[in-house]
Write a protein that holds these residues in place. Structure first.
Motif, mmCIF file in Angstrom:
data_model
loop_
_atom_site.group_PDB
_atom_site.id
_atom_site.type_symbol
_atom_site.label_atom_id
_atom_site.label_comp_id
_atom_site.label_asym_id
_atom_site.label_seq_id
_atom_site.Cartn_x
_atom_site.Cartn_y
_atom_site.Cartn_z
ATOM 1 N N PRO A 102 34.863 40.733 29.737
ATOM 2 C CA PRO A 102 35.797 40.915 30.579
ATOM 3 C C PRO A 102 35.468 41.313 32.029
ATOM 4 C CG PRO A 102 36.274 42.173 28.443
ATOM 5 C CD PRO A 102 35.067 41.743 28.374
ATOM 6 N N THR A 103 34.490 42.099 32.083
ATOM 7 C CA THR A 103 34.080 42.489 33.635
ATOM 8 C C THR A 103 32.460 42.162 33.799
ATOM 9 O OG1 THR A 103 33.633 44.690 32.781
ATOM 10 C CG2 THR A 103 35.593 44.314 33.740
ATOM 11 N N SER A 104 32.127 41.777 34.836
ATOM 12 C CA SER A 104 30.946 41.392 35.268
ATOM 13 C C SER A 104 29.901 42.591 35.132
ATOM 14 C CB SER A 104 30.714 40.752 36.462
ATOM 15 O OG SER A 104 29.482 40.362 37.155
ATOM 16 N N HIS A 120 29.026 34.648 34.955
ATOM 17 C CA HIS A 120 29.990 35.524 34.282
ATOM 18 C C HIS A 120 31.138 34.518 34.007
ATOM 19 C CE1 HIS A 120 33.225 38.387 34.531
ATOM 20 N NE2 HIS A 120 32.881 38.834 33.380
ATOM 21 N N ALA A 125 34.898 35.654 32.641
ATOM 22 C CA ALA A 125 35.923 36.606 32.013
ATOM 23 C C ALA A 125 36.729 36.158 31.430
ATOM 24 C CB ALA A 125 36.466 37.625 32.997
#
Length: 162
Positions: free
Chosen positions: A45-47, A61, A63
């Protein structure tokens, strides 16, 4: 010289926590007789900003987490753009022996007619996980460094070198 893209797919795990990355990163740095690229596709969900510690890897990435197939295709596209002949697929938590990369490079070099290499993968209890016979019970363990017809076996993705 063999050129190889090592693709590791992450999900909700930092790069530094990945056993596959730690092992392949260490082995790639020692390898002087091949052109090794490391491609990280992060479906989290987050880098993960820790990737900046490794400026020589390619980090991507997403998400939206479109799945493994999408990540594998992104890795294949990267390998194609960089003119890399081989693509090694790895999951974030795959345990890799110390000589894993060197054995693959040797197998590729010695078997130019083969287009897919598959490792023996075992569960923690020692039972073979991949490859497994597709339609009938596997009565004995497969022999390392042996060629088998792919249509008769089920394979997991992690460890495949295409």
């Amino acid at each position: 010289m063999i050129s190889l893209c090592c693709a590791i797919i992450l999900y909700k795990m930092r790069l530094d926590e990945s056993t596959a990355f730690s092992a392949i990163h260490t082995q790639a740095l020692k390898c002087k007789d091949a052109n090794i690229h490391i491609f990280i596709y992060d479906n989290s969900p987050t880098s993960d900003i820790t990737h900046i510690k490794y400026p020589y890897i390619h980090y991507q990435h997403n998400a939206d987490n479109p799945g493994l197939g999408y990540a594998y295709n992104a890795a294949a596209q990267y390998a194609h753009q960089e003119h890399l002949e081989w693509l090694l697929l790895l999951d974030q938590d795959t345990n890799i022996p110390d000589d894993f990369l060197q054995k693959y490079l040797k197998a590729i070099h010695n078997n130019t007619n083969i287009k897919l290499f598959v490792p023996h993968v075992f569960q923690s209890n020692g039972q073979e996980l991949s490859p497994l016979r597709r339609w009938k019970a596997q009565s004995k363990q497969l022999i390392t460094n042996q060629t088998y017809p792919i249509k008769q076996y089920l394979l997991i993705n992690s460890g495949l070198c295409i």
